[in-house]
Design a protein around this motif. Structure first.
Motif, PDB file in Angstrom:
ATOM      1  N   GLY A 292      10.847  77.888 -14.330  1.00  0.00           N
ATOM      2  CA  GLY A 292      11.983  77.020 -14.000  1.00  0.00           C
ATOM      3  C   GLY A 292      11.552  75.909 -13.058  1.00  0.00           C
ATOM      4  O   GLY A 292      11.967  74.766 -13.199  1.00  0.00           O
ATOM      5  N   HIS A 295       9.724  73.352 -15.005  1.00  0.00           N
ATOM      6  CA  HIS A 295      10.689  72.612 -15.811  1.00  0.00           C
ATOM      7  C   HIS A 295      11.353  71.510 -14.988  1.00  0.00           C
ATOM      8  O   HIS A 295      11.465  70.367 -15.417  1.00  0.00           O
ATOM      9  CB  HIS A 295      11.730  73.592 -16.356  1.00  0.00           C
ATOM     10  N   LYS A 299      10.708  67.164 -15.666  1.00  0.00           N
ATOM     11  CA  LYS A 299      11.781  66.229 -16.028  1.00  0.00           C
ATOM     12  C   LYS A 299      11.660  64.933 -15.233  1.00  0.00           C
ATOM     13  O   LYS A 299      12.187  63.917 -15.627  1.00  0.00           O
ATOM     14  CB  LYS A 299      13.145  66.878 -15.771  1.00  0.00           C
TER      15      LYS A 299
END
Ligand code: UDP
Ligand code: MG
Length: 346
Positions: A292, A295, A299
């Motif tokens: 996570g 991630h 972005k």
């Protein structure tokens, strides 16, 4: 008019603090008067939904040494601090809570240490008043766990109340991570650091904005962003359990061959299966925390979004960010709106 850039910048994150603000403004004003150089106070509104923003707008319009950054929503304490520090122009930047639990007078002690040549001066809580037994115990457990888990020496009983010099601040500005555990980031960067002890008073006005789950989140982020130990523990835990499974398997074969105790071991099966399932889920969760985190980083979103700023037109240096920096502070054209731009341009 204030032309020379201020020597000191105070950064205060504000989230629904309308009860405290009048008292805070008073104490901050008298602190600024006592400091031995020009100072600015940057209030970062972290998406308050009470009357905090309206109050701050009025105060900032009347006092040239005050500035206001309004974030477009609640981004959380650590991000609000970052937004304020990005905009600070002082040679020394002081971060403190707005609820007066970080007494403004302690700033004078921090400044004295900075003048002795320390680049980072943090305030250490030697006494925590008015905090529940539960908060004190969990906080102390957290600091201990953090110390054991991380390779970086993150000082114990130190929150985000600290003074940092220009060098440390520029280093901080080049740290683009989303998973921000600010106190850990300053511990990581080195430099000459020292502590100033202070007694942390109870919050007298307003409610804490750190309910249990937010505290847990901060604790988990702190550990995950500074340590790979949980992943390694998953490995060793898995190995240890596999070893146990081998022993148990050998016993099962032995029992089958010699036909001893062949009563179907329902209890042991259930115990083992549920234990393994639990451990599996936990380990997957641990891995998920790291995935996570990756991630969120890939972005490459800005850390925060600014809705409006006020009070910056006079003193802020509207310089471009240094090369390699991923963010810059743009001076708003009319002094009122940041045009939806973010401080941290990616
Ligand atoms: N705060 C913030 N955003 C949040 C939560 C808190 O800017 O989402 C601010 C809050 O207004 C205060 C500081 O962070 O100035 C510390 O919060 P609080 O005093 O509630 O934490 P505690 O002292 O209880 O740990
Ligand atoms: Mg507080």
């Amino acid at each position: 008019m204030n032309v020379s850039p201020p020597r000191y910048s105070l950064v205060l994150p504000i989230y629904n603090e309308e009860e405290v603000l009048p008292r805070l403004i008073e104490r901050i004003s008298s602190l600024i008067d006592r400091l031995d150089g020009e100072a600015e106070a940057i209030f970062v509104d972290d998406g308050s939904v009470d009357g905090s923003v309206e109050y701050l707008r009025k105060v900032v319009a009347a006092e040239p040494r005050f500035r206001l950054i309004e974030l477009s929503r609640n981004f959380g304490h650590q991000i609000a601090i970052t937004a304020g520090m990005d905009a600070a122009v002082g040679d020394a930047v002081i971060v403190m809570d707005a609820d007066l639990q970080d007494p403004p007078e302690v700033v004078l002690d921090l400044v004295a240490k900075w003048k002795e040549g320390f680049e980072i001066v943090y305030a250490r809580r030697v006494k925590r008043e008015g905090e529940s037994w539960f908060k004190r115990v969990t906080a102390s457990l957290f600091y201990r766990l953090l110390e054991k888990m991380t390779s970086v020496d993150i000082p114990r009983d130190v929150g985000d109340f600290r003074l940092v010099g220009r060098k440390a601040l520029e280093t901080f500005k080049h740290m683009p991570e989303h998973d921000r555990f600010v106190r850990g980031m300053f511990a990581w960067m080195g430099f000459k650091q020292t502590a100033v002890p202070f007694e942390r008073p109870a919050r007298t006005l307003g409610q804490t904005k750190y309910p249990f789950w937010k505290m847990m989140n901060l604790a988990v982020h702190g550990i995950v962003s500074f340590s790979e130990k949980p992943l390694r523990m998953a490995l060793w835990g898995g190995l240890a359990i596999s070893a146990l499974a081998v022993v148990f398997g050998a016993y099962a074969i032995f029992a089958w061959v010699f036909e001893t105790g062949i009563i179907a071991g329902w209890t042991s099966t259930v115990v083992i299966v549920s234990l393994l399932c639990g451990i599996n889920l936990f380990m997957t969760g641990v891995v998920g925390l790291y995935v996570g985190g990756i991630h969120a980083e890939v972005k490459r979103r800005p850390l925060y979004v600014i809705d409006r700023v006020a009070g910056f037109d006079k003193a802020i240096r509207a310089t471009a960010a240094p090369d390699g920096s991923r963010r810059s502070f743009r001076k708003p054209r009319n002094g009122a709106s940041a045009d939806g731009r973010t401080l941290r341009q990616l």
